[in-house]
Scaffold this active site. Structure first.
Site, mmCIF file in Angstrom:
data_model
loop_
_atom_site.group_PDB
_atom_site.id
_atom_site.type_symbol
_atom_site.label_atom_id
_atom_site.label_comp_id
_atom_site.label_asym_id
_atom_site.label_seq_id
_atom_site.Cartn_x
_atom_site.Cartn_y
_atom_site.Cartn_z
ATOM 1 N N CYS A 419 -4.049 15.105 -98.941
ATOM 2 C CA CYS A 419 -4.586 14.006 -98.063
ATOM 3 C C CYS A 419 -5.552 13.120 -99.143
ATOM 4 O O CYS A 419 -5.195 13.075 -100.393
ATOM 5 C CB CYS A 419 -5.525 14.657 -97.267
ATOM 6 S SG CYS A 419 -6.806 15.610 -97.624
ATOM 7 N N HIS A 567 13.515 23.292 -122.815
ATOM 8 C CA HIS A 567 14.267 23.152 -121.506
ATOM 9 C C HIS A 567 15.567 22.596 -121.958
ATOM 10 O O HIS A 567 15.551 21.279 -122.111
ATOM 11 C CB HIS A 567 13.423 22.248 -120.766
ATOM 12 C CG HIS A 567 13.704 21.706 -119.208
ATOM 13 N ND1 HIS A 567 14.859 21.086 -118.939
ATOM 14 C CD2 HIS A 567 13.214 22.377 -118.077
ATOM 15 C CE1 HIS A 567 15.123 21.389 -117.596
ATOM 16 N NE2 HIS A 567 14.082 21.820 -117.090
#
EC number: 2.7.1.-
Length: 631
Positions: A419, A567
């Site tokens: 939020c 990666h």
């Protein structure tokens, strides 16, 4: 049961922030176009149309918020709300109901509550039916296309049911509204409970009926009737703003006084550091009305202070009410809203003397309590408290990666949202979350309720959430094991270490990687390799920190403390391990040049977005990277 209920309320609370977030922009247009400012009707009407359609906006906002941003859920909510409205009107005629007030547009008007109900319904039906497979004859309507259809039918049923139920609920709301409106005690409990709910993030649910449903006002110039304290205030109701006016002295004067008390009671050697933090937090509260940076600085270390704070906040509302103060906002009770909306206020000037008086009360009461009870507010911790460690030296563009590590990694995240001021996370294993690391990374507080965590990162929380989701979408491993290496090993690599390239091929810069997680260096500095063969070897002597379940990425820690992420390919997480074979396991010690992983290079080129392989030094700065020796 409590665990599940809290999780649901958390999700609803953050979903309500989606429609509420549009109100500041609408409020600006409404105020600047008003007669006492620019007096331009076209600007005023542009803002007014948002307030006129709040139920529909809440329907769409709640649906999208709970459905993970899916537009289909929003479309279903629009259709559902329109059907609900017309169904209630027709049922009202059949039942012979009278308009709830003179000039009412609808015989049965559920207002914002109707929008919230439809938003909840659309989100639930999206999650339940977005993957449905129908008979081939009806195949066109399978999947997401089925959601608006089922929402339409369900909204019709909901409309019929609420045509009988809502008039009773509305009478109850009106009775409660009248009781609280005439009761100073009721106002005190409202303000106190509101403040007590803030640590749990449930205050958005609590204030919604007060801001958007309670009380009604008919604009004499237009004949339009609106409900709710906030909407009535901006429609020109001089009696509205009762449930907002006390926030102005609290946020503009009292919380800065708390910050000053914390600074003055800090240990001498820490005052300079604490002053910078608390002054920034105080200014945030004064200007914008965002209170968490100050409140969370003492909430967890001194809960008794927060209880006192909440009670005093209730008293402020009572005092403002006794002076007949009425003031409102679209965002929060900070100085910006105070000045901008002053022209609509009643006795708005009283906020200043009330705020000054209570600022003195807050300052001396907090100062006395901190010293009397030796409370460990910021700057008063001893070295043994373990709270004096400097915040982790993490670059801004790498923060998301380290926060994800502190949350236990991608595999530990069940749900991630945010939020205005906090990350809201549901995890699978709470034990894998490192709250101390989150605080070192900049969280002013971390709240844990069962599997639900809230980390208060301030106004950057929503952007931080998006960055974390971007990293997760790329399948980057961030595990609790990797976190241990961050906290237990030196942050800077051993300059005497020499590394070899883990893959044979052409070395290129990270800027050439077609994935912003790597190209924008969100995870750290490094380089990329365009592989010429499908082998990954250990770049140095060290330990395997983690291997992603799909085997496309390896976390490595050198003997000298350098963290390296290898990666293989881009979007290779989607291959689910196909084409990869790991030759080591997590925790295994390896020697430089030892084979770690093999992969089918041709398969990856055909089935992944790219075979380019980022090699990231996750705890190494750009300057330190220049001194790393590669061969």
């Amino acid at each position: 049961m409590f665990k599940k209920a809290f999780q649901i309320l958390q999700q609803l609370g953050r979903a309500l922030m989606t429609p509420v977030a549009v109100l500041p922009a609408a409020g600006l247009l409404l105020r600047f176009g008003d007669k006492d400012l620019l007096n331009i009707p076209i600007i005023k009407d542009a803002g007014g149309v948002v307030f006129d359609n709040l139920p529909l906006i809440f329907a769409v906002g709640v649906a999208i918020g709970l459905a993970g941003g899916e537009g289909v859920a929003g479309l279903a909510a629009v259709i559902g709300y329109l059907i609900l409205t017309v169904t209630l009107d027709n049922m009202g005629k059949l039942l012979g109901l009278q308009p709830p007030y003179e000039g009412a547009e609808h015989l049965i008007d559920m207002g914002v509550f109707g929008g919230i109900i439809i938003g909840l319904l659309a989100a639930y039906l999206y999650k339940r039916f977005s993957s449905i497979e129908l008979h081939p004859v009806l195949g066109f309507f399978s999947g997401k296309r089925f959601v608006p259809i089922i929402t339409s039918v369900s909204s019709l049923v909901i409309g019929v049911i609420f045509s009988f139920v809502w008039p009773l609920i509305q009478n109850g709301i009106n009775a409660a509204s009248s009781l609280i409106a005439d009761s100073t005690v009721g106002l005190f409990f409202y303000a106190t409970i509101y403040r007590l709910l803030i640590p749990f993030g449930l205050h958005h649910i609590f204030y919604t009926p007060f801001y958007f449903m309670m009380g009604e006002y008919t604009d004499p110039s237009t004949g339009n009737t609106v409900t709710g304290d906030l909407t009535r205030f901006f429609a020109g109701d001089p009696t509205a703003g009762r449930f907002m006016m006390g926030d102005f002295p609290y946020m503009i004067f009292c919380l800065p006084a708390v910050a000053l008390a914390i600074i003055h009671t800090a240990r001498p050697e820490k005052k300079k550091m604490i002053s910078g933090v608390m002054i920034s937090a105080a200014l945030t509260s004064m200007l914008t009305g965002i209170t968490e940076p100050v409140e969370f600085s003492f909430l967890f270390v001194a809960p008794v202070l927060y209880l006192i704070n909440s009670i005093l906040a209730g008293v402020i509302f009572v005092v403002c009410d006794l002076f007949h103060v009425r003031h409102g906002y679209t965002f929060s009770g900070g100085g910006i809203d105070y000045v901008l909306n002053y022209g609509l206020s009643t006795n708005g000037w009283v906020v200043i003397p009330v705020g000054i008086v209570f600022a003195f009360i807050y300052y001396y009461l907090f100062r006395f309590a901190i010293l009397k009870w030796n409370l460990k507010t910021p700057g008063r911790e001893t070295d043994e408290d373990g709270q004096n460690e400097e915040k982790a030296p993490v670059a801004k563009d790498q923060l998301a990666f380290h926060v994800l590590q502190a949350l236990g990694g991608q595999q530990n995240i069940a749900n991630l949202d945010a939020c205005i001021t906090r990350l809201r996370v549901t995890v699978h294993q709470p034990s894998q979350v490192c709250k101390d690391e989150l605080k070192r990374l900049g969280a002013v507080g971390v709240l844990e309720v069962n599997n639900n965590f809230q980390a208060i990162f301030g106004t950057k929380s929503d952007a931080l959430k998006d960055d974390i989701k971007t990293i997760m979408a790329g399948g980057v491993p961030a595990t609790a094991a990797a976190l241990d290496t961050v906290t237990d090993k030196p942050l800077k690599p051993d300059s005497d270490e020499t590394f070899i390239y883990p893959i044979k091929g052409e070395t290129v810069s990270l800027g050439d990687v077609p994935d912003q997680v790597f190209s924008e260096k969100m995870m750290g500095e490094g380089f990329a390799i365009i592989p010429s063969e499908g082998k990954v070897v250990a770049p140095a002597d060290g330990e395997i920190v983690s291997i992603f379940p799909t085997k496309h990425a390896i976390g490595f820690m050198s003997a000298g403390g350098t963290e390296i992420l290898i990666h293989v390919g881009i979007d290779t997480v989607k291959l689910n391990g196909e084409g990869f074979e790991a030759h080591v396991t997590s925790g295994q010690a390896v020697k430089q040049g030892e084979l770690l992983l093999t992969f089918d290079l041709n398969y990856i080129k055909q089935h992944a977005a790219s075979a380019i392989t980022p090699v990231i030094f996750t705890n190494t700065s750009e300057e330190d990277l220049k001194h790393i020796q590669m061969k």
